[in-house]
Design a protein around this motif. Sequence first.
Motif, PDB file in Angstrom:
ATOM      1  N   TYR A  16       0.822  -1.209   0.000  1.00 60.89           N
ATOM      2  CA  TYR A  16       0.000   0.000   0.000  1.00 60.89           C
ATOM      3  C   TYR A  16       0.856   1.259   0.000  1.00 60.89           C
ATOM      4  CZ  TYR A  16      -4.145  -2.850   0.719  1.00 60.89           C
ATOM      5  OH  TYR A  16      -5.169  -3.753   0.549  1.00 60.89           O
ATOM      6  N   ALA A  17       2.129   1.135   0.342  1.00 61.36           N
ATOM      7  CA  ALA A  17       2.997   2.304   0.333  1.00 61.36           C
ATOM      8  C   ALA A  17       3.182   2.883  -1.060  1.00 61.36           C
ATOM      9  CB  ALA A  17       4.357   1.948   0.931  1.00 61.36           C
ATOM     10  N   ARG A 244      -0.506   2.041   7.089  1.00 66.68           N
ATOM     11  CA  ARG A 244      -0.694   1.064   8.159  1.00 66.68           C
ATOM     12  C   ARG A 244      -2.172   0.720   8.346  1.00 66.68           C
ATOM     13  NH1 ARG A 244       2.084  -0.785  12.642  1.00 66.68           N
ATOM     14  NH2 ARG A 244       0.759  -2.282  13.744  1.00 66.68           N
ATOM     15  N   ILE A 245      -3.048   1.723   8.293  1.00 64.75           N
ATOM     16  CA  ILE A 245      -4.479   1.447   8.449  1.00 64.75           C
ATOM     17  C   ILE A 245      -4.954   0.523   7.332  1.00 64.75           C
ATOM     18  CG2 ILE A 245      -6.786   2.442   8.510  1.00 64.75           C
ATOM     19  CD1 ILE A 245      -5.506   5.002   9.662  1.00 64.75           C
ATOM     20  N   ALA A 246      -4.534   0.788   6.088  1.00 65.63           N
ATOM     21  CA  ALA A 246      -4.933  -0.062   4.967  1.00 65.63           C
ATOM     22  C   ALA A 246      -4.443  -1.491   5.168  1.00 65.63           C
ATOM     23  CB  ALA A 246      -4.397   0.507   3.660  1.00 65.63           C
ATOM     24  N   GLU A 247      -3.219  -1.639   5.630  1.00 66.93           N
ATOM     25  CA  GLU A 247      -2.688  -2.985   5.894  1.00 66.93           C
ATOM     26  C   GLU A 247      -3.491  -3.684   6.979  1.00 66.93           C
ATOM     27  OE1 GLU A 247       1.993  -2.053   4.701  1.00 66.93           O
ATOM     28  OE2 GLU A 247       1.411  -2.263   6.804  1.00 66.93           O
ATOM     29  N   GLU A 248      -3.841  -2.959   8.031  1.00 65.13           N
ATOM     30  CA  GLU A 248      -4.620  -3.562   9.107  1.00 65.13           C
ATOM     31  C   GLU A 248      -6.011  -3.970   8.625  1.00 65.13           C
ATOM     32  OE1 GLU A 248      -3.746  -4.496  12.028  1.00 65.13           O
ATOM     33  OE2 GLU A 248      -1.840  -3.456  12.387  1.00 65.13           O
ATOM     34  N   VAL A 249      -6.636  -3.136   7.807  1.00 69.77           N
ATOM     35  CA  VAL A 249      -7.969  -3.468   7.298  1.00 69.77           C
ATOM     36  C   VAL A 249      -7.902  -4.682   6.372  1.00 69.77           C
ATOM     37  CG1 VAL A 249      -9.925  -2.646   5.932  1.00 69.77           C
ATOM     38  CG2 VAL A 249      -8.847  -1.122   7.610  1.00 69.77           C
ATOM     39  N   ALA A 250      -6.885  -4.756   5.544  1.00 71.90           N
ATOM     40  CA  ALA A 250      -6.719  -5.951   4.711  1.00 71.90           C
ATOM     41  C   ALA A 250      -6.545  -7.185   5.592  1.00 71.90           C
ATOM     42  CB  ALA A 250      -5.514  -5.788   3.781  1.00 71.90           C
ATOM     43  N   LEU A 251      -5.769  -7.047   6.664  1.00 74.35           N
ATOM     44  CA  LEU A 251      -5.560  -8.176   7.568  1.00 74.35           C
ATOM     45  C   LEU A 251      -6.856  -8.566   8.266  1.00 74.35           C
ATOM     46  CD1 LEU A 251      -3.172  -9.959   8.570  1.00 74.35           C
ATOM     47  CD2 LEU A 251      -3.076  -8.456  10.569  1.00 74.35           C
ATOM     48  N   GLY A 316      -3.245  -8.809   0.049  1.00 77.67           N
ATOM     49  CA  GLY A 316      -2.406  -8.103   1.001  1.00 77.67           C
ATOM     50  C   GLY A 316      -2.874  -8.364   2.421  1.00 77.67           C
ATOM     51  N   PRO A 317      -2.149  -7.816   3.391  1.00 79.53           N
ATOM     52  CA  PRO A 317      -0.933  -7.022   3.229  1.00 79.53           C
ATOM     53  C   PRO A 317       0.254  -7.895   2.836  1.00 79.53           C
ATOM     54  CG  PRO A 317      -1.352  -7.393   5.553  1.00 79.53           C
ATOM     55  CD  PRO A 317      -2.533  -7.954   4.812  1.00 79.53           C
ATOM     56  N   ARG A 318       1.188  -7.297   2.141  1.00 85.41           N
ATOM     57  CA  ARG A 318       2.308  -8.055   1.591  1.00 85.41           C
ATOM     58  C   ARG A 318       3.108  -8.768   2.667  1.00 85.41           C
ATOM     59  NH1 ARG A 318       7.280  -6.581   1.426  1.00 85.41           N
ATOM     60  NH2 ARG A 318       6.763  -4.397   1.760  1.00 85.41           N
ATOM     61  N   GLN A 319       3.256  -8.143   3.840  1.00 80.68           N
ATOM     62  CA  GLN A 319       4.040  -8.765   4.914  1.00 80.68           C
ATOM     63  C   GLN A 319       3.420 -10.091   5.352  1.00 80.68           C
ATOM     64  OE1 GLN A 319       2.862  -5.656   4.777  1.00 80.68           O
ATOM     65  NE2 GLN A 319       4.126  -4.204   5.934  1.00 80.68           N
ATOM     66  N   TYR A 320       2.123 -10.247   5.111  1.00 88.37           N
ATOM     67  CA  TYR A 320       1.406 -11.455   5.525  1.00 88.37           C
ATOM     68  C   TYR A 320       1.279 -12.471   4.390  1.00 88.37           C
ATOM     69  CZ  TYR A 320      -2.450 -14.290   7.425  1.00 88.37           C
ATOM     70  OH  TYR A 320      -3.241 -15.324   7.877  1.00 88.37           O
ATOM     71  N   THR A 321       0.926 -12.006   3.203  1.00 90.11           N
ATOM     72  CA  THR A 321       0.690 -12.931   2.082  1.00 90.11           C
ATOM     73  C   THR A 321       1.925 -13.151   1.230  1.00 90.11           C
ATOM     74  OG1 THR A 321       0.021 -11.198   0.511  1.00 90.11           O
ATOM     75  CG2 THR A 321      -1.700 -12.120   1.961  1.00 90.11           C
ATOM     76  N   GLN A 340       4.468 -20.104  -1.521  1.00 87.73           N
ATOM     77  CA  GLN A 340       3.846 -21.251  -0.861  1.00 87.73           C
ATOM     78  C   GLN A 340       4.291 -21.412   0.583  1.00 87.73           C
ATOM     79  OE1 GLN A 340       1.376 -23.261  -2.898  1.00 87.73           O
ATOM     80  NE2 GLN A 340       1.626 -21.093  -3.393  1.00 87.73           N
ATOM     81  N   ASP A 341       5.195 -20.570   1.028  1.00 90.27           N
ATOM     82  CA  ASP A 341       5.627 -20.571   2.419  1.00 90.27           C
ATOM     83  C   ASP A 341       5.535 -19.143   2.936  1.00 90.27           C
ATOM     84  OD1 ASP A 341       6.648 -21.138   4.877  1.00 90.27           O
ATOM     85  OD2 ASP A 341       8.734 -21.254   4.232  1.00 90.27           O
ATOM     86  N   SER A 342       4.364 -18.786   3.432  1.00 87.38           N
ATOM     87  CA  SER A 342       4.131 -17.439   3.951  1.00 87.38           C
ATOM     88  C   SER A 342       3.295 -17.571   5.212  1.00 87.38           C
ATOM     89  CB  SER A 342       3.382 -16.589   2.917  1.00 87.38           C
ATOM     90  OG  SER A 342       2.046 -17.072   2.774  1.00 87.38           O
TER      91      SER A 342
END
Length: 432
Positions: A16-17, A244-251, A316-321, A340-342
Amino acid sequence: MTDTARRTSQADSSSYASFAKQQLATLLPELLLSGQLIDRSGMAHLIGAFGREGMTQVAIEEWMAASPVYTGRMRAALGIDGDGVVDMFKCLQLDIGAPPQFMDFRYVVHDEYHGGFVLDHCGALMDVEPMGDDYVTAMCHDIEDPTFDATAIATNRRARIRPVHRPPRMPSDRHPHCEWTVTIEPDRDELPLPEVTLPVLETAAADVVLSPIDGAASDGLVDYRGPLVEDLVFGDFAHTALVRIAEEVALQHHLLAIGFRLSVTRRAGADVAREITGKQLIGIAGMTSERLRDALRLGDSAADLVTVLRAHPILGPRQYTGVVVEESGSGDGVRIRVPQDSPAQRDGGWMDLLTPEFTAPLDAMVCGVDSRWAVAGARLSDGELVVDMARGEPRKEAGEVAIVRFSSGSTFSFADRGRAVPLVPIPITPIG
Protein backbone atom coordinates in the motif's frame (compact mmCIF):
# COMPACT_ATOMS: atom_id res chain seq x y z
CA MET A 1 19.83 -5.86 -10.75
CA THR A 2 20.07 -9.28 -9.10
CA ASP A 3 17.04 -11.56 -8.97
CA THR A 4 16.80 -11.06 -5.22
CA ALA A 5 16.92 -7.28 -5.57
CA ARG A 6 14.35 -7.41 -8.34
CA ARG A 7 11.95 -9.42 -6.23
CA THR A 8 12.47 -7.12 -3.24
CA SER A 9 11.79 -4.06 -5.37
CA GLN A 10 8.66 -5.57 -6.86
CA ALA A 11 7.41 -6.68 -3.46
CA ASP A 12 7.92 -3.18 -2.11
CA SER A 13 5.99 -1.67 -5.01
CA SER A 14 3.07 -4.03 -4.46
CA SER A 15 2.44 -2.75 -0.93
CA TYR A 16 0.00 0.00 0.00
CA ALA A 17 3.00 2.30 0.33
CA SER A 18 3.05 2.60 -3.46
CA PHE A 19 -0.25 4.53 -3.39
CA ALA A 20 -0.43 8.29 -2.95
CA LYS A 21 -2.04 9.75 0.14
CA GLN A 22 -5.28 10.75 -1.61
CA GLN A 23 -5.55 7.35 -3.26
CA LEU A 24 -5.30 5.68 0.14
CA ALA A 25 -7.91 8.04 1.57
CA THR A 26 -10.22 6.95 -1.26
CA LEU A 27 -9.36 3.27 -0.86
CA LEU A 28 -9.96 2.94 2.86
CA PRO A 29 -13.78 3.23 2.89
CA GLU A 30 -13.80 0.73 0.03
CA LEU A 31 -11.60 -1.70 1.93
CA LEU A 32 -13.85 -1.44 4.98
CA LEU A 33 -16.95 -2.05 2.85
CA SER A 34 -15.25 -5.00 1.18
CA GLY A 35 -14.82 -6.61 4.59
CA GLN A 36 -18.53 -6.19 5.35
CA LEU A 37 -19.43 -7.80 2.02
CA ILE A 38 -17.48 -10.95 2.90
CA ASP A 39 -20.60 -12.15 4.67
CA ARG A 40 -22.83 -11.34 1.72
CA SER A 41 -20.54 -13.68 -0.21
CA GLY A 42 -20.32 -16.47 2.34
CA MET A 43 -23.71 -16.64 4.00
CA ALA A 44 -25.69 -17.77 0.96
CA HIS A 45 -23.48 -20.85 0.70
CA LEU A 46 -23.85 -21.52 4.44
CA ILE A 47 -27.62 -21.34 4.19
CA GLY A 48 -27.52 -23.86 1.35
CA ALA A 49 -25.35 -26.22 3.38
CA PHE A 50 -26.67 -25.77 6.94
CA GLY A 51 -29.88 -23.74 6.83
CA ARG A 52 -30.58 -20.46 8.59
CA GLU A 53 -29.70 -21.68 12.07
CA GLY A 54 -26.38 -23.16 10.94
CA MET A 55 -25.53 -19.98 9.07
CA THR A 56 -26.27 -17.95 12.19
CA GLN A 57 -23.96 -20.04 14.36
CA VAL A 58 -21.09 -19.82 11.86
CA ALA A 59 -21.51 -16.05 11.63
CA ILE A 60 -21.41 -15.73 15.42
CA GLU A 61 -18.27 -17.84 15.72
CA GLU A 62 -16.60 -16.13 12.73
CA TRP A 63 -16.93 -12.60 14.12
CA MET A 64 -16.29 -13.56 17.74
CA ALA A 65 -13.10 -15.30 16.64
CA ALA A 66 -11.74 -12.40 14.63
CA SER A 67 -12.98 -9.10 16.05
CA PRO A 68 -11.20 -9.12 19.45
CA VAL A 69 -7.94 -9.86 17.62
CA TYR A 70 -8.12 -7.21 14.93
CA THR A 71 -9.59 -4.60 17.28
CA GLY A 72 -6.63 -5.08 19.60
CA ARG A 73 -4.25 -4.68 16.66
CA MET A 74 -5.86 -1.40 15.52
CA ARG A 75 -5.78 -0.02 19.06
CA ALA A 76 -2.07 -0.67 19.26
CA ALA A 77 -1.36 0.70 15.79
CA LEU A 78 -3.10 4.05 16.31
CA GLY A 79 -2.48 4.66 19.99
CA ILE A 80 -6.09 4.11 21.01
CA ASP A 81 -4.98 3.17 24.49
CA GLY A 82 -7.87 4.16 26.77
CA ASP A 83 -10.61 1.91 28.14
CA GLY A 84 -13.71 4.07 27.72
CA VAL A 85 -16.57 4.40 25.26
CA VAL A 86 -14.66 6.95 23.14
CA ASP A 87 -11.89 4.43 22.60
CA MET A 88 -14.41 1.73 21.68
CA PHE A 89 -16.14 4.00 19.17
CA LYS A 90 -12.82 4.93 17.53
CA CYS A 91 -12.16 1.24 16.96
CA LEU A 92 -15.62 0.70 15.47
CA GLN A 93 -14.92 3.46 12.95
CA LEU A 94 -11.99 1.35 11.68
CA ASP A 95 -13.78 -2.02 11.76
CA ILE A 96 -14.90 -3.95 8.68
CA GLY A 97 -18.06 -4.74 10.63
CA ALA A 98 -18.97 -1.04 10.55
CA PRO A 99 -17.91 0.50 7.21
CA PRO A 100 -18.62 4.25 7.13
CA GLN A 101 -21.98 5.40 5.81
CA PHE A 102 -23.03 1.90 4.68
CA MET A 103 -23.31 1.06 8.39
CA ASP A 104 -23.94 4.64 9.48
CA PHE A 105 -23.13 4.65 13.18
CA ARG A 106 -24.03 7.92 14.93
CA TYR A 107 -22.38 8.03 18.34
CA VAL A 108 -23.23 9.85 21.56
CA VAL A 109 -20.89 10.10 24.56
CA HIS A 110 -22.30 10.92 28.00
CA ASP A 111 -19.13 10.46 30.03
CA GLU A 112 -16.01 8.29 29.99
CA TYR A 113 -17.92 5.07 30.56
CA HIS A 114 -21.41 5.74 29.21
CA GLY A 115 -22.63 6.38 25.68
CA GLY A 116 -24.49 4.83 22.81
CA PHE A 117 -25.18 4.87 19.12
CA VAL A 118 -27.88 4.59 16.52
CA LEU A 119 -27.57 3.26 13.00
CA ASP A 120 -28.94 5.98 10.79
CA HIS A 121 -28.58 3.56 7.90
CA CYS A 122 -27.85 -0.16 8.11
CA GLY A 123 -26.83 -1.60 4.77
CA ALA A 124 -26.85 -5.11 6.22
CA LEU A 125 -30.48 -4.66 7.27
CA MET A 126 -31.38 -3.46 3.78
CA ASP A 127 -29.90 -6.69 2.42
CA VAL A 128 -31.61 -9.00 4.89
CA GLU A 129 -35.07 -7.42 5.33
CA PRO A 130 -36.40 -8.80 2.02
CA MET A 131 -35.60 -12.30 3.33
CA GLY A 132 -38.14 -11.98 6.16
CA ASP A 133 -38.28 -11.40 9.91
CA ASP A 134 -36.64 -14.71 10.83
CA TYR A 135 -33.44 -13.69 9.02
CA VAL A 136 -33.62 -10.16 10.44
CA THR A 137 -33.93 -11.56 13.95
CA ALA A 138 -31.02 -13.92 13.33
CA MET A 139 -28.80 -10.99 12.32
CA CYS A 140 -29.98 -8.24 14.65
CA HIS A 141 -30.52 -10.39 17.76
CA ASP A 142 -28.78 -13.77 17.60
CA ILE A 143 -25.61 -12.57 15.87
CA GLU A 144 -25.32 -9.01 17.19
CA ASP A 145 -25.64 -9.75 20.91
CA PRO A 146 -22.54 -11.94 21.32
CA THR A 147 -20.47 -10.31 18.58
CA PHE A 148 -20.97 -6.73 19.81
CA ASP A 149 -19.73 -7.82 23.22
CA ALA A 150 -16.77 -9.65 21.66
CA THR A 151 -15.77 -6.42 19.95
CA ALA A 152 -16.31 -4.34 23.09
CA ILE A 153 -14.08 -6.46 25.32
CA ALA A 154 -11.05 -5.55 23.23
CA THR A 155 -11.43 -2.11 24.82
CA ASN A 156 -12.82 -3.05 28.24
CA ARG A 157 -14.03 -6.43 29.47
CA ARG A 158 -16.61 -4.71 31.65
CA ALA A 159 -18.26 -3.10 28.63
CA ARG A 160 -21.75 -4.08 27.57
CA ILE A 161 -23.61 -3.07 24.42
CA ARG A 162 -27.37 -3.45 24.82
CA PRO A 163 -30.34 -2.61 22.56
CA VAL A 164 -32.88 0.14 23.12
CA HIS A 165 -34.70 -0.96 19.98
CA ARG A 166 -33.72 -3.01 16.95
CA PRO A 167 -35.27 -4.76 13.97
CA PRO A 168 -37.55 -6.32 12.94
CA ARG A 169 -38.75 -2.75 12.56
CA MET A 170 -42.13 -1.82 14.04
CA PRO A 171 -43.48 0.11 12.26
CA SER A 172 -41.82 -1.20 9.10
CA ASP A 173 -40.28 2.20 8.27
CA ARG A 174 -38.91 2.91 11.75
CA HIS A 175 -35.91 5.22 11.72
CA PRO A 176 -33.16 5.16 12.88
CA HIS A 177 -32.85 1.47 12.16
CA CYS A 178 -31.67 0.60 15.68
CA GLU A 179 -30.36 2.14 18.90
CA TRP A 180 -27.90 0.75 21.45
CA THR A 181 -26.49 1.82 24.80
CA VAL A 182 -22.88 1.26 25.85
CA THR A 183 -22.03 1.08 29.55
CA ILE A 184 -18.89 0.22 31.50
CA GLU A 185 -19.36 -0.33 35.23
CA PRO A 186 -16.38 -0.84 37.59
CA ASP A 187 -18.14 -3.43 39.79
CA ARG A 188 -19.37 -5.54 36.88
CA ASP A 189 -17.88 -8.95 36.16
CA GLU A 190 -15.43 -9.02 33.27
CA LEU A 191 -16.48 -10.91 30.17
CA PRO A 192 -14.13 -13.77 29.28
CA LEU A 193 -12.33 -13.98 25.97
CA PRO A 194 -14.50 -16.18 23.71
CA GLU A 195 -13.24 -19.74 23.32
CA VAL A 196 -13.36 -19.40 19.53
CA THR A 197 -10.93 -16.47 19.72
CA LEU A 198 -8.16 -18.53 21.29
CA PRO A 199 -7.00 -20.42 18.17
CA VAL A 200 -7.04 -17.19 16.15
CA LEU A 201 -4.74 -15.58 18.71
CA GLU A 202 -2.25 -18.32 17.87
CA THR A 203 -2.17 -17.48 14.16
CA ALA A 204 0.55 -15.51 12.39
CA ALA A 205 -2.10 -12.93 11.46
CA ALA A 206 -2.59 -12.07 15.11
CA ASP A 207 0.91 -10.69 15.55
CA VAL A 208 2.36 -10.16 12.06
CA VAL A 209 4.47 -7.00 11.96
CA LEU A 210 3.16 -4.42 9.50
CA SER A 211 4.53 -1.07 8.31
CA PRO A 212 5.50 1.18 11.24
CA ILE A 213 3.93 4.62 11.40
CA ASP A 214 6.48 7.44 11.26
CA GLY A 215 5.59 9.55 14.27
CA ALA A 216 7.55 12.47 12.83
CA ALA A 217 5.44 12.70 9.64
CA SER A 218 4.13 16.20 9.05
CA ASP A 219 1.47 15.60 6.39
CA GLY A 220 -1.33 14.61 8.76
CA LEU A 221 -2.31 12.67 11.84
CA VAL A 222 -0.08 9.78 12.84
CA ASP A 223 -2.47 8.31 15.42
CA TYR A 224 -6.04 8.60 16.71
CA ARG A 225 -5.24 9.88 20.20
CA GLY A 226 -7.20 13.10 19.76
CA PRO A 227 -10.94 13.63 20.08
CA LEU A 228 -13.49 11.21 18.65
CA VAL A 229 -14.91 12.71 15.46
CA GLU A 230 -18.39 12.13 14.07
CA ASP A 231 -17.03 10.89 10.74
CA LEU A 232 -13.42 9.97 10.05
CA VAL A 233 -11.84 11.94 7.24
CA PHE A 234 -9.08 9.63 6.07
CA GLY A 235 -7.37 12.44 4.21
CA ASP A 236 -6.57 14.02 7.58
CA PHE A 237 -4.13 11.19 8.33
CA ALA A 238 -0.51 11.18 7.23
CA HIS A 239 0.49 8.91 4.36
CA THR A 240 2.45 6.68 6.73
CA ALA A 241 -0.62 6.21 8.94
CA LEU A 242 -2.88 5.50 5.97
CA VAL A 243 -0.53 2.78 4.78
CA ARG A 244 -0.69 1.06 8.16
CA ILE A 245 -4.48 1.45 8.45
CA ALA A 246 -4.93 -0.06 4.97
CA GLU A 247 -2.69 -2.98 5.89
CA GLU A 248 -4.62 -3.56 9.11
CA VAL A 249 -7.97 -3.47 7.30
CA ALA A 250 -6.72 -5.95 4.71
CA LEU A 251 -5.56 -8.18 7.57
CA GLN A 252 -9.03 -7.92 9.14
CA HIS A 253 -10.34 -9.67 6.00
CA HIS A 254 -7.96 -12.57 6.51
CA LEU A 255 -8.73 -12.88 10.22
CA LEU A 256 -12.44 -13.05 9.44
CA ALA A 257 -11.78 -15.71 6.80
CA ILE A 258 -9.79 -17.75 9.33
CA GLY A 259 -12.66 -17.54 11.82
CA PHE A 260 -15.13 -18.52 9.10
CA ARG A 261 -13.13 -21.51 7.93
CA LEU A 262 -12.46 -22.76 11.47
CA SER A 263 -16.16 -22.58 12.29
CA VAL A 264 -17.23 -24.50 9.19
CA THR A 265 -14.50 -27.06 9.85
CA ARG A 266 -15.84 -27.68 13.35
CA ARG A 267 -19.32 -28.14 11.93
CA ALA A 268 -18.68 -30.15 8.77
CA GLY A 269 -15.01 -31.08 8.42
CA ALA A 270 -12.03 -29.77 6.48
CA ASP A 271 -13.19 -30.70 2.96
CA VAL A 272 -16.56 -28.96 3.27
CA ALA A 273 -14.88 -25.95 4.89
CA ARG A 274 -12.42 -25.71 2.01
CA GLU A 275 -15.23 -25.84 -0.55
CA ILE A 276 -17.47 -23.25 1.11
CA THR A 277 -14.60 -20.90 1.96
CA GLY A 278 -13.47 -21.15 -1.67
CA LYS A 279 -16.90 -20.03 -2.87
CA GLN A 280 -16.86 -17.17 -0.37
CA LEU A 281 -13.46 -16.13 -1.70
CA ILE A 282 -14.58 -16.13 -5.34
CA GLY A 283 -17.53 -13.87 -4.59
CA ILE A 284 -15.70 -11.23 -2.57
CA ALA A 285 -12.67 -11.30 -4.90
CA GLY A 286 -14.68 -10.28 -7.94
CA MET A 287 -16.91 -7.69 -6.30
CA THR A 288 -14.04 -5.96 -4.53
CA SER A 289 -12.01 -5.65 -7.75
CA GLU A 290 -14.90 -3.97 -9.50
CA ARG A 291 -15.42 -1.45 -6.72
CA LEU A 292 -11.69 -0.71 -6.38
CA ARG A 293 -11.41 -0.11 -10.13
CA ASP A 294 -14.29 2.35 -10.02
CA ALA A 295 -13.10 4.09 -6.84
CA LEU A 296 -9.66 4.70 -8.35
CA ARG A 297 -11.19 5.67 -11.72
CA LEU A 298 -9.15 3.13 -13.62
CA GLY A 299 -9.60 1.49 -16.97
CA ASP A 300 -8.92 -2.03 -18.19
CA SER A 301 -5.25 -1.94 -19.21
CA ALA A 302 -2.61 -4.26 -17.77
CA ALA A 303 -1.25 -1.35 -15.72
CA ASP A 304 -4.74 -0.63 -14.35
CA LEU A 305 -5.23 -4.28 -13.48
CA VAL A 306 -1.91 -4.33 -11.61
CA THR A 307 -2.98 -1.26 -9.62
CA VAL A 308 -6.27 -2.88 -8.59
CA LEU A 309 -4.59 -6.13 -7.62
CA ARG A 310 -2.00 -4.31 -5.51
CA ALA A 311 -4.84 -2.60 -3.65
CA HIS A 312 -6.90 -5.77 -3.26
CA PRO A 313 -7.22 -6.82 0.41
CA ILE A 314 -7.21 -10.52 -0.43
CA LEU A 315 -3.70 -10.25 -1.85
CA GLY A 316 -2.41 -8.10 1.00
CA PRO A 317 -0.93 -7.02 3.23
CA ARG A 318 2.31 -8.06 1.59
CA GLN A 319 4.04 -8.77 4.91
CA TYR A 320 1.41 -11.46 5.52
CA THR A 321 0.69 -12.93 2.08
CA GLY A 322 3.99 -12.24 0.30
CA VAL A 323 2.06 -11.81 -2.95
CA VAL A 324 3.76 -9.94 -5.81
CA VAL A 325 1.84 -8.51 -8.77
CA GLU A 326 3.61 -7.33 -11.91
CA GLU A 327 3.11 -6.67 -15.58
CA SER A 328 4.45 -9.50 -17.71
CA GLY A 329 5.56 -10.02 -21.28
CA SER A 330 5.51 -6.87 -23.37
CA GLY A 331 3.06 -5.11 -21.07
CA ASP A 332 -0.02 -6.93 -22.34
CA GLY A 333 -0.21 -9.44 -19.50
CA VAL A 334 -0.18 -9.58 -15.71
CA ARG A 335 1.47 -12.09 -13.39
CA ILE A 336 0.58 -12.89 -9.78
CA ARG A 337 3.14 -14.74 -7.67
CA VAL A 338 1.89 -16.38 -4.49
CA PRO A 339 4.62 -17.82 -2.23
CA GLN A 340 3.85 -21.25 -0.86
CA ASP A 341 5.63 -20.57 2.42
CA SER A 342 4.13 -17.44 3.95
CA PRO A 343 2.37 -16.58 7.20
CA ALA A 344 -0.93 -16.54 5.30
CA GLN A 345 -0.35 -20.00 3.86
CA ARG A 346 0.39 -21.42 7.28
CA ASP A 347 -2.71 -19.86 8.86
CA GLY A 348 -5.12 -21.75 6.60
CA GLY A 349 -7.49 -18.91 5.77
CA TRP A 350 -7.76 -17.97 2.10
CA MET A 351 -4.31 -18.14 0.58
CA ASP A 352 -3.73 -21.87 0.92
CA LEU A 353 -6.90 -22.49 -1.10
CA LEU A 354 -5.14 -21.25 -4.23
CA THR A 355 -3.52 -24.01 -6.30
CA PRO A 356 -2.76 -24.57 -10.01
CA GLU A 357 -6.10 -26.42 -10.10
CA PHE A 358 -8.07 -23.79 -8.17
CA THR A 359 -7.53 -20.28 -9.48
CA ALA A 360 -11.20 -19.32 -9.72
CA PRO A 361 -10.84 -16.56 -7.08
CA LEU A 362 -8.05 -14.92 -9.09
CA ASP A 363 -10.06 -15.37 -12.28
CA ALA A 364 -13.01 -13.57 -10.66
CA MET A 365 -10.65 -10.91 -9.35
CA VAL A 366 -9.34 -9.95 -12.79
CA CYS A 367 -12.75 -10.34 -14.42
CA GLY A 368 -14.01 -7.72 -11.98
CA VAL A 369 -11.71 -5.21 -13.67
CA ASP A 370 -12.70 -6.24 -17.18
CA SER A 371 -14.55 -9.34 -18.36
CA ARG A 372 -11.88 -10.00 -21.00
CA TRP A 373 -9.17 -10.64 -18.42
CA ALA A 374 -8.79 -14.27 -17.39
CA VAL A 375 -6.32 -16.79 -16.00
CA ALA A 376 -4.17 -17.98 -18.91
CA GLY A 377 -2.04 -20.42 -16.95
CA ALA A 378 -0.96 -21.45 -13.46
CA ARG A 379 2.00 -23.47 -12.25
CA LEU A 380 4.20 -24.08 -9.23
CA SER A 381 7.73 -22.77 -9.71
CA ASP A 382 10.54 -22.16 -7.21
CA GLY A 383 8.21 -22.28 -4.22
CA GLU A 384 5.61 -19.98 -5.75
CA LEU A 385 2.23 -20.35 -7.39
CA VAL A 386 2.71 -18.38 -10.61
CA VAL A 387 -0.53 -17.29 -12.28
CA ASP A 388 -0.52 -15.50 -15.62
CA MET A 389 -3.39 -13.31 -16.78
CA ALA A 390 -4.18 -12.52 -20.39
CA ARG A 391 -6.93 -10.77 -22.30
CA GLY A 392 -9.38 -12.82 -24.34
CA GLU A 393 -13.09 -12.86 -25.13
CA PRO A 394 -15.61 -11.28 -22.74
CA ARG A 395 -16.94 -13.70 -20.14
CA LYS A 396 -19.94 -13.94 -17.85
CA GLU A 397 -19.13 -13.25 -14.22
CA ALA A 398 -18.98 -16.15 -11.78
CA GLY A 399 -22.19 -17.11 -10.03
CA GLU A 400 -20.50 -16.55 -6.68
CA VAL A 401 -19.92 -12.90 -7.64
CA ALA A 402 -23.51 -12.54 -8.84
CA ILE A 403 -24.67 -13.55 -5.35
CA VAL A 404 -22.75 -10.64 -3.79
CA ARG A 405 -24.28 -8.30 -6.34
CA PHE A 406 -27.65 -8.74 -4.61
CA SER A 407 -26.26 -6.70 -1.72
CA SER A 408 -26.92 -2.97 -1.75
CA GLY A 409 -23.21 -2.67 -0.95
CA SER A 410 -22.37 -3.65 -4.51
CA THR A 411 -23.60 -0.28 -5.79
CA PHE A 412 -23.20 1.84 -2.65
CA SER A 413 -21.69 5.30 -3.11
CA PHE A 414 -19.77 7.17 -0.43
CA ALA A 415 -20.58 10.84 0.11
CA ASP A 416 -18.15 13.60 1.02
CA ARG A 417 -19.29 14.74 4.46
CA GLY A 418 -16.76 17.52 4.75
CA ARG A 419 -14.34 18.11 7.57
CA ALA A 420 -14.01 15.96 10.69
CA VAL A 421 -16.17 17.36 13.49
CA PRO A 422 -15.21 16.45 17.09
CA LEU A 423 -18.03 14.77 18.98
CA VAL A 424 -19.04 16.77 22.05
CA PRO A 425 -20.06 14.77 25.15
CA ILE A 426 -23.71 15.16 26.16
CA PRO A 427 -24.15 14.59 29.91
CA ILE A 428 -27.09 12.47 31.06
CA THR A 429 -29.79 14.75 32.45
CA PRO A 430 -31.10 13.44 35.82
CA ILE A 431 -34.83 12.71 35.94
CA GLY A 432 -36.81 14.81 38.43
